[in-house]
Structures are given as C-alpha cells and as structure tokens.
Design an enzyme around this catalytic site. Structure first.
Site, short mmCIF file in Angstrom:
data_model
loop_
_atom_site.label_atom_id
_atom_site.label_comp_id
_atom_site.label_asym_id
_atom_site.label_seq_id
_atom_site.Cartn_x
_atom_site.Cartn_y
_atom_site.Cartn_z
CG HIS A 1 -55.54 49.53 45.81
ND1 HIS A 1 -56.09 50.68 45.29
CD2 HIS A 1 -56.53 48.60 45.80
CE1 HIS A 1 -57.36 50.46 44.98
NE2 HIS A 1 -57.66 49.21 45.29
CB CYS B 1 -54.38 54.72 41.14
SG CYS B 1 -53.43 54.98 42.55
N1 ARG Z 1 -60.27 56.90 46.40
C1 ARG Z 1 -59.88 55.73 45.66
C2 ARG Z 1 -60.17 54.49 46.50
O1 ARG Z 1 -60.01 54.52 47.68
C3 ARG Z 1 -58.43 55.80 45.29
C4 ARG Z 1 -57.96 54.66 44.46
C5 ARG Z 1 -56.51 54.75 44.12
N2 ARG Z 1 -56.12 53.68 43.33
C6 ARG Z 1 -55.08 52.87 43.53
N3 ARG Z 1 -54.86 51.93 42.66
N4 ARG Z 1 -54.33 52.93 44.60
O2 ARG Z 1 -60.58 53.48 45.98
#
Ligand code: ARG
Length: 297
Positions: free
Chosen positions: A195, A291
């Site tokens: 992300h 997040c």
């Molecule tokens: N386990 C989640 C996923 O892989 C974690 C999300 C974390 N969020 C972020 N904005 N980086 O989607």
C-alpha cells in the site's frame, strides 16, 4: 488529470485549491482482530500469533494519542470474522469539496475477497452521518483500497495514489472523474510495501517521509517534484517496523511505531515531534498507525 511522470503540465500540489486538514479520526476496535489468512508477506509467519489483550492495550494507547492531539475520535465496532477490519484506512476514501464543502466518501473495492465484507460497515457508518457515498462506476475494472493507497496532499485538493498491488491505475481515472482533483500516481514495486501508506507519509504541505526503495524512477521523480523536503526512512525500519506508516495529523506531531530511532532523529531534524507508540500486534498483520485510522472531514 492522473500523472504518472512529472511533466511540464504537472500542477504543483501546493498550487491546487486549499483544503483544510481533516480533524475527524475514525478508529475501529480490535475486538475481532487476528491473523487468520495471508494476503501480504508480513502475515506469513503470524497466523494465530496475535495476543488479543496486548492488541487492545496498543489500540487504546493509539486512541488516546489521537484524543490528546485534539482529533475528533469516532469509533466503529469490529465485526466477527472480519479480522482486518481494524485497518479502517482501507475501505473508503473520504473527501471534502474545496468549493461546495460537500463531504463524502468513495467506497473501496477490496483486492482480497477476505476483506470485501468490511466495506458495507463503513458505508453504513458514513451514510448515517450524512456523507455523500459514491461507488466506483461498474464499467471500471480493478480494485481500490481507499486511504491505504490514496492520500491527500496536506492542506490541498490533490491526491497521491499508489498502484500495483491493491489498487489499479485505471481506477484513478474514475476517482479523478468523481472528485475532479489532480492525482499523482506512484507505482509500487516491492510486495512488502503493498500500500502507498507503507512507504509514504505526507507530513505537511512541503514535507514527506518515504522509503525510496519502494518506488520506481517515475515515482521518485514525482515525489521530488511534489515536496520540497523528503525525509528518508532506512530500509530496516521501513520494512520491519513500518516507519513510513507513521501519521502526522497536525503538521507537527508524528505518531510512529516505537523503535524507529533513525527515522525519529531525522523527523526531529526536519522540525517534527515524533510520538512513538507500540503497534507490535498489528505489525503481524502488515499494518501500523496510519492504517489503523481514517481521517475524514
Ligand atoms: N492485513 C491487512 C491487509 O493486508 C493489513 C492492512 C494494512 N493497511 C494499510 N493501509 N497498510 O490488507
């Protein structure tokens, strides 16, 4: 326009219309947080490894940190069988129209089937609060993971958009159509940084914290064109401690996973005040401070 490379035509983000910084921080309780499947590399060795009690303590400390910084904290309850719902930056992209002042959200289209049922809970939350709620047009293919990949330039109506793992580039054309703001699209290259918020944290209108190894040449050129100052997180802190998943809600304080000592020193040199917090249980799922909250107007 969606820009993937710097060009003559690129509007500098600070020359786009001014937009207040959001004050509402939405958090989701970790009541059902766990690692039960693997959809990013950080989760691989952590199935079943979450300590729920510790996760609650860490979450409460995060909530207290936002309250202490005068954010207007709202809490959404976690839901059974949606273990990643605590990462509430991912299901929507909130916006405020700089001219009409309309507030709304664009709903995400989650990449992982395991996370798709999270979205309606945030749709309900925002509908009840009177926000305009938009879905992506049906004829646009591809996924979109909200504020995990789409991040507002502080104080301005311009978006930084990551693509490659969870969000598709084509989706930004559709978002551009809905919100009518310039979007600087950055290709993500390394699966540990799946992300945009894992490798870029915009701190104020001129400064961003980033991990350069997560971007390609065009992305680095866009970042250099868009910010006067880039604070670099070292690889170990970025990769294992999510140093760039930090969040600066007020152009001064930076909430960041504890132990990022080099990053903290560089932030202080750049005039910011780090606020270290332990998000260790959430790192097991591949997330940290940024997040775990959603900023809205
Ligand atoms: N386990 C989640 C996923 O892989 C974690 C999300 C974390 N969020 C972020 N904005 N980086 O989607």
């Amino acid at each position: 326009m969606v820009y993937t490379t710097p060009s003559e035509a690129l509007p500098h983000p600070t020359r786009t219309p001014a937009l207040s910084r959001p004050q509402k921080a939405v958090l989701t309780t970790p009541a059902h947080f766990d690692v039960t499947y693997v959809i990013n590399p950080h989760m691989a060795d952590n199935v079943g490894a979450v300590d729920t009690e510790v996760a609650w303590q860490q979450w409460k400390a995060l909530r207290a940190a936002y309250t202490a910084l005068d954010c207007d904290v709202h809490v959404v309850d976690g839901v059974p069988d949606l273990p990643d719902m605590v990462f509430c930056a991912n299901q929507t992209l909130p916006y405020r129209d700089p001219e009409t002042h309309e507030t709304g959200v664009v709903l995400s289209r989650m990449h992982a089937p395991e996370r798709r049922d999270e979205v309606p809970h945030y749709r309900d939350f925002f509908e009840k609060q009177g926000y305009a709620v938009h879905t992506l047009p049906d004829d646009v293919q591809g996924s979109f993971e909200g504020m995990g990949d789409a991040i507002w330039h502080p104080g301005h109506a311009a978006l930084w958009g990551g693509y490659g793992f969870r969000t598709d580039l084509d989706v930004y054309e559709a978002i551009q159509g809905l919100l009518n703001v310039p979007i600087y699209a950055l290709h993500l290259d390394d699966p540990d940084f799946y992300h945009l918020d894992t490798c870029l944290s915009v701190l104020d209108a001129d400064t961003a914290l980033y991990y350069p190894g997560a971007f390609d040449e065009d992305g680095l050129a866009l970042l250099n064109a868009g910010f006067d100052a880039l604070v670099e997180a070292p690889e170990d802190e970025a990769r294992s401690l999510f140093a760039c998943n930090a969040h600066c809600p007020d152009a001064e304080h930076v909430l960041i996973q504890e132990g990022c000592t080099v990053t903290e020193a560089r932030l202080r040199d750049a005039g910011f005040t780090p606020v270290p917090l332990d998000t260790g249980e959430f790192l097991k799922a591949g997330g940290s401070v940024f997040c775990m909250k959603l900023m809205a107007w």
